[in-house]
Every structure is written in structure tokens, then in C-alpha cells.
Write a protein that holds these residues in place. Structure first.
Motif, PDB file in Angstrom:
ATOM      1  N   GLY A  30      19.881  -3.350  41.551  1.00 36.57           N
ATOM      2  CA  GLY A  30      20.707  -2.160  41.454  1.00 36.57           C
ATOM      3  C   GLY A  30      21.151  -1.951  40.021  1.00 36.57           C
ATOM      4  O   GLY A  30      22.341  -1.892  39.719  1.00 36.57           O
ATOM      5  N   SER A  31      20.185  -1.834  39.140  1.00 38.47           N
ATOM      6  CA  SER A  31      20.442  -1.903  37.696  1.00 38.47           C
ATOM      7  C   SER A  31      21.192  -0.704  37.133  1.00 38.47           C
ATOM      8  O   SER A  31      21.601  -0.733  35.970  1.00 38.47           O
ATOM      9  N   GLY A  32      21.399   0.343  37.939  1.00 37.39           N
ATOM     10  CA  GLY A  32      22.067   1.523  37.396  1.00 37.39           C
ATOM     11  C   GLY A  32      21.300   2.035  36.187  1.00 37.39           C
ATOM     12  O   GLY A  32      20.072   2.074  36.197  1.00 37.39           O
ATOM     13  N   GLN A  33      22.020   2.375  35.141  1.00 36.20           N
ATOM     14  CA  GLN A  33      21.358   2.895  33.944  1.00 36.20           C
ATOM     15  C   GLN A  33      21.247   1.855  32.835  1.00 36.20           C
ATOM     16  O   GLN A  33      21.107   2.186  31.661  1.00 36.20           O
ATOM     17  N   GLY A  34      21.322   0.574  33.243  1.00 30.89           N
ATOM     18  CA  GLY A  34      20.867  -0.498  32.377  1.00 30.89           C
ATOM     19  C   GLY A  34      21.846  -1.299  31.556  1.00 30.89           C
ATOM     20  O   GLY A  34      21.400  -2.059  30.688  1.00 30.89           O
ATOM     21  N   PRO A  35      23.171  -1.253  31.779  1.00 32.13           N
ATOM     22  CA  PRO A  35      24.051  -2.039  30.911  1.00 32.13           C
ATOM     23  C   PRO A  35      23.809  -3.544  30.986  1.00 32.13           C
ATOM     24  O   PRO A  35      23.825  -4.227  29.958  1.00 32.13           O
ATOM     25  N   HIS A  94      14.591  -8.118  34.198  1.00 28.80           N
ATOM     26  CA  HIS A  94      13.877  -7.071  34.924  1.00 28.80           C
ATOM     27  C   HIS A  94      14.854  -6.439  35.901  1.00 28.80           C
ATOM     28  O   HIS A  94      15.588  -7.139  36.603  1.00 28.80           O
ATOM     29  N   GLY A  95      14.890  -5.112  35.973  1.00 27.55           N
ATOM     30  CA  GLY A  95      15.800  -4.422  36.870  1.00 27.55           C
ATOM     31  C   GLY A  95      15.083  -3.722  38.000  1.00 27.55           C
ATOM     32  O   GLY A  95      13.914  -3.346  37.869  1.00 27.55           O
ATOM     33  N   VAL A 121      12.117  -1.996  34.262  1.00 27.28           N
ATOM     34  CA  VAL A 121      12.717  -1.644  35.539  1.00 27.28           C
ATOM     35  C   VAL A 121      11.649  -1.104  36.474  1.00 27.28           C
ATOM     36  O   VAL A 121      10.646  -0.537  36.035  1.00 27.28           O
ATOM     37  N   SER A 122      11.857  -1.301  37.780  1.00 26.62           N
ATOM     38  CA  SER A 122      10.913  -0.771  38.763  1.00 26.62           C
ATOM     39  C   SER A 122      11.687  -0.264  39.978  1.00 26.62           C
ATOM     40  O   SER A 122      12.856  -0.603  40.178  1.00 26.62           O
TER      41      SER A 122
END
Length: 201
Positions: free
Chosen positions: A51-56, A69-70, A88-89
Motif C-alpha cells: 500500500g505504497s501510496g505515492q511513495g514516501p 519495492h512497492g 512499484v507494481s
């Protein structure tokens, strides 16, 4: 047992997700808690950000020398991460890709994702499946009964007390190394999150 209806139900919930724009308060908590987790990991550890959201968190771990890896089910979040050249995937936490188990991770970062599951105990088993023995799980969830009323969030299905979360994490095959409250002030008043650092047995 025919699991088709369950799979369809979970897919429908995944389709209802919303993008998670960056918020200063959450980015700060991410940095604070990641700094507690990092010393428990080997150099260059493989980290799965669920659940990486927008990557923080992805950016934090990459900046500190980890291989992160997100995964997300939200297309807007996927695009935001991809535009930042983050790894991310698209993947559902209830059905982690088999390659993850074949190449298990040193750490799973699961910040504010378990409350979005209708069957979080199963998700915790999925986490254990793709973690190395001795691998580290960081899980953070919102507490119930606060002024933020997380129970009423349209995409929150499992907002439970600290003891219940601790029990599920332990029963999924983890030893809890540390748990703590994260207290913060919001526009509507005081809020609390429960955080757990655990090790796969």
C-alpha cells in the motif's frame, strides 16, 4: 468451498480505493518509524512496501541504501510512484505474487493498510509467506474510538483495539519486538495509531 464470491468481493473493495496524496504529518511519521526499523535490517535489505501510496516510504528506504519495492491497487498512486522512478507494481495484498515467496523479502512495511482488509488475519499470513525467516514486519493501524472516527471511513473495514491486532500478528507467526502508540493532533482533535515491529519466527 467455492472462494469465487470472496475473491470477487475483495476485488470490488480494491476497486473502491482512493489515491493517497502526500501529507506532511504522515511523511514525518514514516521517517520516524523507518529509522527504528532500519537498524534491524541487513545491509541492502529487500523491503516490500504494501500500500505504497505515492511513495514516501519507498523514497526513504531507497535513500538509505535499501532495495524497496512497492505495491498498490490504486492507479493514481501507481502513476505517481512510476513518475518518480520508484519500483512499484499493481498487486493485491490478499494475493501477493508468487515470485515474492520465491524471492522473499527482509522486511514488509505495512503502514495503514491492514485496516483496509476485510480479512486482515489472512493478509498477515500472506506477509509471513513472502518474508524470510527472521524477517521484520512493520505494521501501523489507526486506533478505534478517536475523534477521527476511523470506523466510519468508507474504506476501513478492520479498525480494532491494540490487543486484537497484537493477537492476530502473533498468531500469524510473528514475535512482536516492540509496540507503541503514535499520538497526533488533527483538525478534528486527538488521534492515535498503533504501531508494531515484529519478527517472523
Amino acid at each position: 468451498m467455492d472462494t469465487t464470491r470472496l475473491a470477487s468481493f475483495i476485488a470490488a473493495r480494491a476497486a473502491e480505493t482512493y489515491p493517497e496524496p502526500r501529507m506532511e504529518s504522515h511523511t514525518g511519521i514514516t521517517a520516524q518509524m523507518a529509522a527504528l526499523v532500519a537498524p534491524l535490517l541487513p545491509t541492502g535489505a529487500r523491503v516490500l512496501d504494501v500500500g505504497s501510496g505515492q511513495g514516501p516510504a519507498l523514497e526513504w528506504f531507497e535513500a538509505h541504501g535499501f532495495n524497496a519495492h512497492g505495491i498498490t491497487t490504486n492507479r493514481d498512486d501507481f502513476t505517481a510512484c512510476a513518475e518518480r522512478k520508484l519500483d512499484v507494481s499493481i498487486c493485491e495484498m490478499h494475493d501477493l505474487h508468487n515470485w515474492m515467496a520465491s524471492h522473499p523479502f527482509d522486511c514488509i512495511w505495512a503502514r495503514h493498510v491492514l485496516e483496509h482488509s476485510v480479512i486482515p488475519f489472512f493478509v498477515l499470513h500472506e506477509f509471513a509467506r513472502v518474508l524470510k525467516p527472521g524477517g521484520i514486519l512493520y505494521a501501523e493501524v489507526p486506533g478505534p474510538g478517536t475523534t477521527s472516527h476511523h470506523e466510519t471511513n468508507a474504506n476501513h473495514y478492520s479498525v480494532m483495539g491494540e490487543d486484537m491486532w497484537a493477537s492476530l500478528i502473533a498468531r500469524a507467526g510473528f514475535e512482536i519486538l516492540e509496540s507503541r502508540y503514535i499520538n497526533l493532533e488533527t483538525l478534528v482533535g486527538a488521534d492515535v495509531y498503533f504501531s508494531f515491529i515484529a519478527k517472523k519466527k
